[in-house]
Design a protein around this motif. Structure first.
Motif, PDB file in Angstrom:
ATOM      1  N   ILE A  32       5.672  61.878  46.313  1.00 20.08           N
ATOM      2  CA  ILE A  32       4.388  62.189  46.769  1.00 20.08           C
ATOM      3  C   ILE A  32       3.532  61.150  45.872  1.00 20.08           C
ATOM      4  N   ALA A  33       2.498  60.895  46.689  1.00 14.58           N
ATOM      5  CA  ALA A  33       1.379  59.910  46.286  1.00 14.58           C
ATOM      6  C   ALA A  33       0.633  60.566  45.051  1.00 14.58           C
ATOM      7  N   ASP A  34       0.224  59.850  44.116  1.00 12.07           N
ATOM      8  CA  ASP A  34      -0.508  60.108  42.789  1.00 12.07           C
ATOM      9  C   ASP A  34      -0.246  61.526  42.438  1.00 12.07           C
ATOM     10  N   PRO A  35       0.944  61.503  41.780  1.00 13.05           N
ATOM     11  CA  PRO A  35       1.679  62.660  41.117  1.00 13.05           C
ATOM     12  C   PRO A  35       1.001  63.414  39.860  1.00 13.05           C
ATOM     13  N   LEU A  36       0.069  62.527  39.249  1.00 19.13           N
ATOM     14  CA  LEU A  36      -0.657  62.955  38.214  1.00 19.13           C
ATOM     15  C   LEU A  36      -1.810  63.729  38.460  1.00 19.13           C
ATOM     16  N   GLY A  37      -2.293  63.063  39.685  1.00 26.53           N
ATOM     17  CA  GLY A  37      -3.492  63.721  40.423  1.00 26.53           C
ATOM     18  C   GLY A  37      -3.083  64.991  40.870  1.00 26.53           C
ATOM     19  N   ASN A  52      18.914  68.417  53.557  1.00 27.83           N
ATOM     20  CA  ASN A  52      17.886  68.885  54.406  1.00 27.83           C
ATOM     21  C   ASN A  52      17.736  70.328  54.330  1.00 27.83           C
ATOM     22  N   ARG A  53      17.590  71.038  53.411  1.00 27.47           N
ATOM     23  CA  ARG A  53      17.280  72.583  53.161  1.00 27.47           C
ATOM     24  C   ARG A  53      16.472  72.452  51.755  1.00 27.47           C
ATOM     25  N   PHE A  54      16.095  73.761  51.541  1.00 26.05           N
ATOM     26  CA  PHE A  54      15.302  74.245  50.509  1.00 26.05           C
ATOM     27  C   PHE A  54      16.436  74.478  49.295  1.00 26.05           C
ATOM     28  N   TRP A  55      16.141  74.144  48.005  1.00 28.63           N
ATOM     29  CA  TRP A  55      16.770  74.211  47.018  1.00 28.63           C
ATOM     30  C   TRP A  55      16.274  75.262  45.953  1.00 28.63           C
ATOM     31  N   MET A  56      14.853  75.848  46.304  1.00 22.93           N
ATOM     32  CA  MET A  56      14.212  76.813  45.624  1.00 22.93           C
ATOM     33  C   MET A  56      13.314  77.540  46.807  1.00 22.93           C
ATOM     34  N   THR A  57      13.223  78.747  46.501  1.00 21.68           N
ATOM     35  CA  THR A  57      12.586  79.793  47.452  1.00 21.68           C
ATOM     36  C   THR A  57      10.969  79.035  47.676  1.00 21.68           C
ATOM     37  N   PRO A  58      10.734  78.821  48.887  1.00 22.89           N
ATOM     38  CA  PRO A  58       9.356  78.258  49.178  1.00 22.89           C
ATOM     39  C   PRO A  58       8.183  78.755  48.320  1.00 22.89           C
ATOM     40  N   GLU A  59       8.170  80.140  48.305  1.00 22.67           N
ATOM     41  CA  GLU A  59       7.210  80.792  47.640  1.00 22.67           C
ATOM     42  C   GLU A  59       6.885  80.501  46.132  1.00 22.67           C
ATOM     43  N   LEU A  60       8.094  79.898  45.506  1.00 21.62           N
ATOM     44  CA  LEU A  60       8.019  79.551  44.294  1.00 21.62           C
ATOM     45  C   LEU A  60       7.595  78.123  43.809  1.00 21.62           C
ATOM     46  N   THR A  77       9.020  66.761  53.207  1.00 19.76           N
ATOM     47  CA  THR A  77       8.698  66.584  51.797  1.00 19.76           C
ATOM     48  C   THR A  77       8.688  67.519  50.977  1.00 19.76           C
ATOM     49  N   LEU A  78       8.648  68.864  51.538  1.00 22.93           N
ATOM     50  CA  LEU A  78       8.727  70.322  50.924  1.00 22.93           C
ATOM     51  C   LEU A  78      10.101  70.528  50.307  1.00 22.93           C
ATOM     52  N   GLN A  79      11.039  70.208  51.323  1.00 23.65           N
ATOM     53  CA  GLN A  79      12.448  70.408  50.846  1.00 23.65           C
ATOM     54  C   GLN A  79      13.070  69.310  49.852  1.00 23.65           C
ATOM     55  N   ARG A  80      12.388  68.181  49.915  1.00 20.50           N
ATOM     56  CA  ARG A  80      12.638  67.197  48.764  1.00 20.50           C
ATOM     57  C   ARG A  80      12.056  67.816  47.468  1.00 20.50           C
ATOM     58  N   LEU A  81      10.837  68.089  47.711  1.00 22.07           N
ATOM     59  CA  LEU A  81      10.168  68.743  46.539  1.00 22.07           C
ATOM     60  C   LEU A  81      10.901  69.826  45.785  1.00 22.07           C
ATOM     61  N   PHE A 141       2.731  75.897  46.740  1.00 23.03           N
ATOM     62  CA  PHE A 141       2.704  77.080  47.575  1.00 23.03           C
ATOM     63  C   PHE A 141       1.192  77.766  47.450  1.00 23.03           C
ATOM     64  N   GLY A 142       0.842  78.140  48.630  1.00 17.25           N
ATOM     65  CA  GLY A 142      -0.565  78.774  48.629  1.00 17.25           C
ATOM     66  C   GLY A 142      -1.954  77.896  48.732  1.00 17.25           C
ATOM     67  N   THR A 143      -1.417  76.506  48.365  1.00 23.77           N
ATOM     68  CA  THR A 143      -2.531  75.645  48.401  1.00 23.77           C
ATOM     69  C   THR A 143      -2.554  74.691  49.652  1.00 23.77           C
ATOM     70  N   GLU A 144      -3.700  73.893  50.011  1.00 25.23           N
ATOM     71  CA  GLU A 144      -3.575  73.071  51.170  1.00 25.23           C
ATOM     72  C   GLU A 144      -2.587  71.965  51.090  1.00 25.23           C
ATOM     73  N   HIS A 145      -1.855  71.885  49.915  1.00 23.53           N
ATOM     74  CA  HIS A 145      -0.925  70.715  49.833  1.00 23.53           C
ATOM     75  C   HIS A 145       0.141  71.066  50.363  1.00 23.53           C
ATOM     76  N   TYR A 146       0.621  72.484  50.249  1.00 24.85           N
ATOM     77  CA  TYR A 146       1.793  73.101  50.829  1.00 24.85           C
ATOM     78  C   TYR A 146       1.635  72.676  52.419  1.00 24.85           C
ATOM     79  N   ASP A 147       0.582  73.082  53.131  1.00 25.04           N
ATOM     80  CA  ASP A 147       0.270  72.880  54.667  1.00 25.04           C
ATOM     81  C   ASP A 147       0.435  71.460  54.830  1.00 25.04           C
ATOM     82  N   ARG A 148      -0.036  70.326  53.942  1.00 18.47           N
ATOM     83  CA  ARG A 148      -0.262  69.135  54.157  1.00 18.47           C
ATOM     84  C   ARG A 148       1.387  68.202  54.254  1.00 18.47           C
ATOM     85  N   LEU A 149       2.209  68.699  53.526  1.00 16.48           N
ATOM     86  CA  LEU A 149       3.250  67.724  52.788  1.00 16.48           C
ATOM     87  C   LEU A 149       4.125  67.795  54.099  1.00 16.48           C
TER      88      LEU A 149
END
Length: 297
Positions: free
Chosen positions: A252-257, A44-52, A68-72, A56-64
């Protein structure tokens, strides 16, 4: 692999080799004793700096959402270290094939340090992946163009190695300083950055000499073909960070998409350019690249 002409060795190159070899000896550590691997890392914490993260910087970052971002971040972390394992294995094969061979007599002593350190890097990156991700993600190498002349082949080997190291170091140096990450992740990145700073300094000197040697051996048209190939390699390497298997493992749904959307998203270009800023500047300064326009693959 053909026989190479002697390197146009300079006093500066000899001085750099001596200094870096000395530092390799002074900074030597035993990785099998250095790392203390905890049984598990907090989920339940980040394993990579979020900016990396690749979102990051897309609508997907804000939506997830943060969970989910921590899992990602966990799986993007495992993918990043997996890419290191594959990249190091390939560069070791190439360097071992050239050590104490004609054309590489002068840098071969440093190659011994390089090979030893890279083998240890491959071990601790694979150890991280197997312990905390229980797998190493696969990787596919970019298909080579038609057979290159020996001088081109040698130049490309060390230029690809240099670019790979500089791209990785962008991530290492950032995560090593990120106090929000756990100690184990910071240490893996800090120690790799410490060693890679030597390898990058060596690589820039060697690539500059190999570029001179290549330009003397082949036509200007062939040199332009090499530039086009390297630009495709840069884009291919950056795109390898966008792994649909990572998005699937993160739930995350539709990973290839998602991968296709991120690669096509203009919002990602500034972050990608930041990651490759240093090697791109070096390629432009040395004349390896005539401009910074990169292709769309």
């Amino acid at each position: 692999m053909g026989v190479a002409a002697p390197l146009p060795v300079t006093d500066r190159f000899m001085e750099v080799l001596a200094r870096l070899s000395e530092r390799s000896v002074e900074d030597y550590y035993n990785p099998y004793q250095t790392f203390q691997w905890p049984e598990t890392l907090e989920e339940n914490r980040f394993w990579m700096t979020p900016e990396l993260l690749t979102v990051f910087g897309t609508e997907h970052y804000d939506r997830l959402g943060e969970e989910t971002l921590q899992r990602l971040s966990k799986w993007e972390s495992v993918n990043f270290y997996s890419l290191n394992v594959h990249g190091i294995r390939e560069l070791l094969i190439e360097v071992v094939g050239r050590i104490h061979m004609p054309g590489f007599e002068v840098p071969s002593d440093f190659f011994h340090h390089f090979i030893g350190e890279e083998n240890e890097h491959m071990w601790f990156f694979s150890e991280f992946c197997r312990r905390y991700g229980h797998k190493i993600y696969g990787s596919t190498a970019m298909r080579a163009d038609a057979a290159w002349e020996p001088e081109i082949e040698n130049f490309l080997v060390f230029t690809r190695i240099l670019f790979f190291e500089e791209l990785v170091d962008h991530y290492n140096s950032r995560m090593a300083k990120d106090t929000s990450l756990c100690h184990t992740i910071r240490e893996v990145n800090r120690i790799h950055h410490q060693d890679e700073s030597r390898h990058i300094a060596f690589g820039r000197e060697l690539v500059s000499l190999l570029y001179q040697r290549m330009c003397q051996a082949v036509s200007a048209e062939r040199v332009r073909e090499v530039e086009a190939y390297l630009k495709r390699y840069v884009v291919y390497s950056v795109n390898s960070l966008y792994n649909p298997h990572v998005y699937k493992d993160a739930g995350i749904a539709d990973p290839l998409g998602l991968r296709n959307a991120l690669i096509a998203d203009p919002a990602r270009r500034a972050h990608e350019r930041k990651a490759i800023r240093k090697p791109l500047a070096f390629f432009l300064k040395t004349g390896i690249f005539s401009d910074d326009v990169l292709p769309v693959l």
